[in-house]
Write a protein that holds these residues in place. Sequence first.
Motif, PDB file in Angstrom:
ATOM      1  N   THR A 192      26.240  35.703  -8.715  1.00 36.34           N
ATOM      2  CA  THR A 192      25.223  36.667  -8.304  1.00 36.34           C
ATOM      3  C   THR A 192      23.830  36.312  -8.817  1.00 36.34           C
ATOM      4  O   THR A 192      22.839  36.466  -8.100  1.00 36.34           O
ATOM      5  N   ARG A 193      23.736  35.812 -10.048  1.00 37.57           N
ATOM      6  CA  ARG A 193      22.434  35.444 -10.608  1.00 37.57           C
ATOM      7  C   ARG A 193      21.749  34.384  -9.743  1.00 37.57           C
ATOM      8  O   ARG A 193      20.523  34.409  -9.567  1.00 37.57           O
ATOM      9  N   PHE A 194      22.532  33.440  -9.181  1.00 38.47           N
ATOM     10  CA  PHE A 194      21.952  32.383  -8.345  1.00 38.47           C
ATOM     11  C   PHE A 194      21.595  32.877  -6.943  1.00 38.47           C
ATOM     12  O   PHE A 194      20.788  32.253  -6.255  1.00 38.47           O
ATOM     13  N   VAL A 195      22.199  33.983  -6.508  1.00 35.31           N
ATOM     14  CA  VAL A 195      21.858  34.531  -5.188  1.00 35.31           C
ATOM     15  C   VAL A 195      20.378  34.904  -5.126  1.00 35.31           C
ATOM     16  O   VAL A 195      19.724  34.780  -4.089  1.00 35.31           O
ATOM     17  N   VAL A 196      19.841  35.348  -6.247  1.00 37.48           N
ATOM     18  CA  VAL A 196      18.470  35.871  -6.280  1.00 37.48           C
ATOM     19  C   VAL A 196      17.454  34.801  -6.700  1.00 37.48           C
ATOM     20  O   VAL A 196      16.314  35.117  -6.999  1.00 37.48           O
ATOM     21  N   THR A 197      17.846  33.550  -6.722  1.00 41.79           N
ATOM     22  CA  THR A 197      16.898  32.502  -7.100  1.00 41.79           C
ATOM     23  C   THR A 197      15.942  32.180  -5.956  1.00 41.79           C
ATOM     24  O   THR A 197      16.204  32.501  -4.792  1.00 41.79           O
ATOM     25  N   LYS A 198      14.859  31.523  -6.296  1.00 41.43           N
ATOM     26  CA  LYS A 198      13.840  31.166  -5.308  1.00 41.43           C
ATOM     27  C   LYS A 198      14.381  30.196  -4.267  1.00 41.43           C
ATOM     28  O   LYS A 198      13.969  30.218  -3.105  1.00 41.43           O
ATOM     29  N   GLU A 199      15.322  29.339  -4.668  1.00 36.75           N
ATOM     30  CA  GLU A 199      15.868  28.364  -3.733  1.00 36.75           C
ATOM     31  C   GLU A 199      16.932  28.945  -2.809  1.00 36.75           C
ATOM     32  O   GLU A 199      17.262  28.348  -1.784  1.00 36.75           O
ATOM     33  N   SER A 200      17.483  30.089  -3.169  1.00 40.30           N
ATOM     34  CA  SER A 200      18.511  30.722  -2.348  1.00 40.30           C
ATOM     35  C   SER A 200      17.928  31.119  -0.994  1.00 40.30           C
ATOM     36  O   SER A 200      16.849  31.704  -0.915  1.00 40.30           O
ATOM     37  N   GLN A 201      18.666  30.821   0.075  1.00 42.35           N
ATOM     38  CA  GLN A 201      18.178  31.060   1.433  1.00 42.35           C
ATOM     39  C   GLN A 201      18.629  32.399   2.006  1.00 42.35           C
ATOM     40  O   GLN A 201      18.424  32.655   3.193  1.00 42.35           O
ATOM     41  N   VAL A 202      19.217  33.266   1.211  1.00 45.37           N
ATOM     42  CA  VAL A 202      19.657  34.556   1.734  1.00 45.37           C
ATOM     43  C   VAL A 202      18.446  35.400   2.115  1.00 45.37           C
ATOM     44  O   VAL A 202      17.334  35.193   1.615  1.00 45.37           O
ATOM     45  N   HIS A 203      18.663  36.350   2.983  1.00 50.02           N
ATOM     46  CA  HIS A 203      17.581  37.235   3.443  1.00 50.02           C
ATOM     47  C   HIS A 203      16.979  37.990   2.257  1.00 50.02           C
ATOM     48  O   HIS A 203      17.679  38.374   1.322  1.00 50.02           O
ATOM     49  N   GLU A 204      15.673  38.215   2.326  1.00 48.82           N
ATOM     50  CA  GLU A 204      15.001  38.922   1.232  1.00 48.82           C
ATOM     51  C   GLU A 204      15.557  40.324   1.019  1.00 48.82           C
ATOM     52  O   GLU A 204      15.533  40.846  -0.097  1.00 48.82           O
ATOM     53  N   ASN A 205      16.047  40.962   2.072  1.00 41.94           N
ATOM     54  CA  ASN A 205      16.654  42.295   1.923  1.00 41.94           C
ATOM     55  C   ASN A 205      17.874  42.241   1.009  1.00 41.94           C
ATOM     56  O   ASN A 205      18.139  43.172   0.235  1.00 41.94           O
ATOM     57  N   TYR A 206      18.625  41.156   1.121  1.00 44.66           N
ATOM     58  CA  TYR A 206      19.828  40.960   0.293  1.00 44.66           C
ATOM     59  C   TYR A 206      19.421  40.799  -1.173  1.00 44.66           C
ATOM     60  O   TYR A 206      19.993  41.436  -2.072  1.00 44.66           O
ATOM     61  N   LYS A 207      18.414  39.955  -1.400  1.00 41.63           N
ATOM     62  CA  LYS A 207      17.929  39.759  -2.765  1.00 41.63           C
ATOM     63  C   LYS A 207      17.400  41.062  -3.344  1.00 41.63           C
ATOM     64  O   LYS A 207      17.666  41.404  -4.511  1.00 41.63           O
ATOM     65  N   GLU A 208      16.651  41.802  -2.539  1.00 39.31           N
ATOM     66  CA  GLU A 208      16.060  43.055  -3.006  1.00 39.31           C
ATOM     67  C   GLU A 208      17.139  44.072  -3.356  1.00 39.31           C
ATOM     68  O   GLU A 208      16.991  44.847  -4.317  1.00 39.31           O
ATOM     69  N   ALA A 209      18.221  44.094  -2.588  1.00 36.78           N
ATOM     70  CA  ALA A 209      19.326  45.016  -2.879  1.00 36.78           C
ATOM     71  C   ALA A 209      19.923  44.732  -4.255  1.00 36.78           C
ATOM     72  O   ALA A 209      20.262  45.656  -5.004  1.00 36.78           O
ATOM     73  N   ILE A 210      20.047  43.456  -4.596  1.00 36.56           N
ATOM     74  CA  ILE A 210      20.570  43.087  -5.912  1.00 36.56           C
ATOM     75  C   ILE A 210      19.574  43.452  -7.003  1.00 36.56           C
ATOM     76  O   ILE A 210      19.939  44.023  -8.042  1.00 36.56           O
ATOM     77  N   LEU A 211      18.308  43.147  -6.786  1.00 36.66           N
ATOM     78  CA  LEU A 211      17.281  43.435  -7.794  1.00 36.66           C
ATOM     79  C   LEU A 211      17.153  44.932  -8.081  1.00 36.66           C
ATOM     80  O   LEU A 211      16.781  45.325  -9.185  1.00 36.66           O
ATOM     81  N   LYS A 212      17.463  45.773  -7.098  1.00 38.24           N
ATOM     82  CA  LYS A 212      17.357  47.221  -7.259  1.00 38.24           C
ATOM     83  C   LYS A 212      18.673  47.871  -7.702  1.00 38.24           C
ATOM     84  O   LYS A 212      18.710  49.076  -7.966  1.00 38.24           O
ATOM     85  N   ALA A 213      19.742  47.090  -7.780  1.00 42.15           N
ATOM     86  CA  ALA A 213      21.071  47.642  -8.066  1.00 42.15           C
ATOM     87  C   ALA A 213      21.141  48.291  -9.443  1.00 42.15           C
ATOM     88  O   ALA A 213      20.549  47.812 -10.405  1.00 42.15           O
ATOM     89  N   LYS A 214      21.880  49.395  -9.510  1.00 43.22           N
ATOM     90  CA  LYS A 214      22.140  50.093 -10.770  1.00 43.22           C
ATOM     91  C   LYS A 214      23.608  49.873 -11.147  1.00 43.22           C
ATOM     92  O   LYS A 214      24.403  49.373 -10.355  1.00 43.22           O
TER      93      LYS A 214
END
Length: 314
Positions: A192-214
């Motif tokens: 999961t930590r690598f999903v949110v990296t700058k090189e990860s090509q996942v959609h920004e919505n996906y990254k944002e969901a992780i960054l906002k997760a509780k």
Amino acid sequence: MRTEITELLGIQYPIIQGGMAWVAEYHLAAAVSEAGGLGIIGAAAAPAEWVREQIREVKRRTEKPFGVNIMLMSSYADEVARIVVEEDVKVVTTGAGSPEKYMKLWKEAGIRVIPVVASVALAKRMERCGADALVAEGTEAGGHIGENTTMVLVPQIVDAVKIPVIAAGGIADGRGAAAAFMLGAKGIQVGTRFVVTKESQVHENYKEAILKAKDIDSKVTGRSTGHPVRGLRNQMTKEYLKREAEGASLEELELLAAGGLRRAVVEGDVTTGSVMAGQSAAMIREQLSCQEVIERILQEMTALLKQGAEQAVM
């Protein structure tokens, strides 16, 4: 930092990137390997020629070792098993089945084979059939999971086998890494930590969901089917869990989840898509490069282990 895993795989640091479906493609794998870890291409259920293309793209970006994760229940598994040999891949990790029928082929090609396991019984079986190391993945991980937590699974598998063990599930910083090594692991797998990296090509919505997760946002669907999956709660998980509680059939549940991961990763639909992520999502608050992630984990872990050693002497 040298361990049995760095020696076995020829990498600088004992950090392996998870082979996440739709996420672990060549940009991410190459970046992790260049940073000193082991990047992994997630073959998932993709056609074999797509995997070949991914391998070649990684090779264009790095000369360092990398691997391919093969989901053994994929209809393309036989073809992918041959392609990793043809393309001279150095490491294969496996999931969703047993790689026993491919072992002779891979061993003769000099490939290091590292199955992902969630039980002691499977760990022992994989050692007997020739695995070089194991990833012991606790239930804290994202995607398809077992039942035992990382804290109890890792030491049991370390005690049960002679080959080196890599800890996975819930590890996103130096504290988790230090704990894994204290449990007897020789390396860690981070997803999961690598999903949110700058090189990860996942959609920004996906990254944002992780960054906002509780801490309360991690949910497990599919327990009734025997194939539990961990992801972040949303409209899809709410509906899935409701139907599970009502006794919905396997076919109905599969239809509800079909294509969900692709919708989230590629299209950015984090409402009705499947946002697979581990419980560590709640610990991730910023987007870093793969290099920065690895350096920070190592710095934190080294400081903690040194502190623990000093306190033990006092």
